[in-house]
Design a protein around this motif. Structure first.
Motif, PDB file in Angstrom:
ATOM      1  N   UNK A   4       0.849  -1.183   0.000  1.00  0.00           N
ATOM      2  CA  UNK A   4       0.000   0.000   0.000  1.00  0.00           C
ATOM      3  C   UNK A   4       0.886   1.234   0.000  1.00  0.00           C
ATOM      4  N   UNK A  35       0.875   5.145   0.539  1.00  0.00           N
ATOM      5  CA  UNK A  35       0.181   6.354   0.973  1.00  0.00           C
ATOM      6  C   UNK A  35       1.122   7.549   0.872  1.00  0.00           C
ATOM      7  N   UNK A  48      -1.321  12.523   2.317  1.00  0.00           N
ATOM      8  CA  UNK A  48      -1.835  11.859   3.518  1.00  0.00           C
ATOM      9  C   UNK A  48      -1.780  12.721   4.774  1.00  0.00           C
ATOM     10  N   UNK A  80      -9.946   0.071   3.613  1.00  0.00           N
ATOM     11  CA  UNK A  80     -11.175  -0.077   4.401  1.00  0.00           C
ATOM     12  C   UNK A  80     -11.964  -1.310   3.932  1.00  0.00           C
ATOM     13  N   UNK A 122     -10.882  -4.690   5.245  1.00  0.00           N
ATOM     14  CA  UNK A 122     -11.152  -5.003   6.652  1.00  0.00           C
ATOM     15  C   UNK A 122     -12.290  -6.005   6.778  1.00  0.00           C
ATOM     16  N   UNK A 138     -11.938 -10.444   6.417  1.00  0.00           N
ATOM     17  CA  UNK A 138     -11.302 -11.386   7.344  1.00  0.00           C
ATOM     18  C   UNK A 138     -12.278 -12.474   7.768  1.00  0.00           C
ATOM     19  N   UNK A 147      -3.090   7.865  12.003  1.00  0.00           N
ATOM     20  CA  UNK A 147      -3.051   8.299  10.605  1.00  0.00           C
ATOM     21  C   UNK A 147      -1.698   8.099   9.926  1.00  0.00           C
ATOM     22  N   UNK A 148      -0.622   8.123  10.679  1.00  0.00           N
ATOM     23  CA  UNK A 148       0.712   7.980  10.072  1.00  0.00           C
ATOM     24  C   UNK A 148       0.702   6.722   9.179  1.00  0.00           C
ATOM     25  N   UNK A 149       1.185   6.825   7.926  1.00  0.00           N
ATOM     26  CA  UNK A 149       0.981   5.735   6.947  1.00  0.00           C
ATOM     27  C   UNK A 149       1.366   4.330   7.419  1.00  0.00           C
ATOM     28  N   UNK A 191      -1.012   3.255  10.185  1.00  0.00           N
ATOM     29  CA  UNK A 191      -2.347   2.968   9.657  1.00  0.00           C
ATOM     30  C   UNK A 191      -2.392   1.545   9.102  1.00  0.00           C
ATOM     31  N   UNK A 192      -1.301   1.144   8.465  1.00  0.00           N
ATOM     32  CA  UNK A 192      -1.235  -0.223   7.942  1.00  0.00           C
ATOM     33  C   UNK A 192      -1.128  -1.254   9.065  1.00  0.00           C
ATOM     34  N   UNK A 239      -4.584  -1.516  10.593  1.00  0.00           N
ATOM     35  CA  UNK A 239      -5.505  -2.242   9.713  1.00  0.00           C
ATOM     36  C   UNK A 239      -5.183  -3.739   9.735  1.00  0.00           C
ATOM     37  N   UNK A 251      -6.174  -5.201  13.110  1.00  0.00           N
ATOM     38  CA  UNK A 251      -7.636  -5.172  13.216  1.00  0.00           C
ATOM     39  C   UNK A 251      -8.228  -6.351  12.463  1.00  0.00           C
ATOM     40  N   UNK A 252      -7.645  -6.618  11.318  1.00  0.00           N
ATOM     41  CA  UNK A 252      -8.194  -7.675  10.467  1.00  0.00           C
ATOM     42  C   UNK A 252      -7.737  -9.065  10.921  1.00  0.00           C
ATOM     43  N   UNK A 297      -9.081   2.959  15.941  1.00  0.00           N
ATOM     44  CA  UNK A 297      -9.013   2.654  14.515  1.00  0.00           C
ATOM     45  C   UNK A 297     -10.400   2.762  13.866  1.00  0.00           C
ATOM     46  N   UNK A 299     -11.431   5.156  10.766  1.00  0.00           N
ATOM     47  CA  UNK A 299     -12.011   4.694   9.495  1.00  0.00           C
ATOM     48  C   UNK A 299     -13.316   5.437   9.216  1.00  0.00           C
TER      49      UNK A 299
END
Lengths: 96, 96
Positions: free
Chosen positions: A1, A3, A8, A90, A93, A96, B8-10, B13-14, B17, B20-21, B79, B83
């Protein structure tokens, strides 16, 4: 990815989104609507100009100088790519 | 619009994510899947731990120490809010 930090960074992301949505906008309007300080806004717009993402125009309105900003074609494309990246982050997400 | 720089920092954020997933994940898996350097990943995870967004666990697997990370409840909430903010920024683009 990927960004891109030009887009950003939180304040710039808001400037990009605002100009993308509203088109050419004067400096005072940007400042009021985004609720940022003059110095902060000027510094971010300069970075965006340096990257050819934003074009500045100076003109006279009622004999007063007015500075307006709008996204260049490159700027619109950068922002659109960025939104696509965020959307895919997004969307993923839910997989999963 | 409030874009928390912790999330938010790239790179972070990854990481957010990903965790989270995928839930609890070992350090080497994070490093490989996100394609970041060890030092970079460790530094971002430390910031997330300091903010109580991530919990670290050390355990032994086949007599080898393994460090795993997962989002805390606070981290998940941070998070999710982030989003939502990004989604509303994107949704608003269509309202013009």
């Amino acid at each position: 990815m990927d960004l891109d930090k030009l887009v950003h960074q939180p304040t710039r992301l808001q400037i990009f989104a605002y100009l993308y949505r509203h088109g050419e906008t004067s400096f005072p309007t940007l400042k009021d609507d985004l609720d940022v300080t003059e110095g902060n806004l000027a510094s971010h717009l300069r970075k965006m100009e340096d990257a050819d993402a934003v074009a500045m125009q100076k003109q006279f309105v009622d004999r007063r100088p007015q500075t307006t900003y709008e996204l260049t074609d490159d700027g619109r494309e950068l922002f659109e790519n960025h939104v696509e990246t965020l959307e895919s982050l997004i969307d993923n997400l839910d997989d999963s």
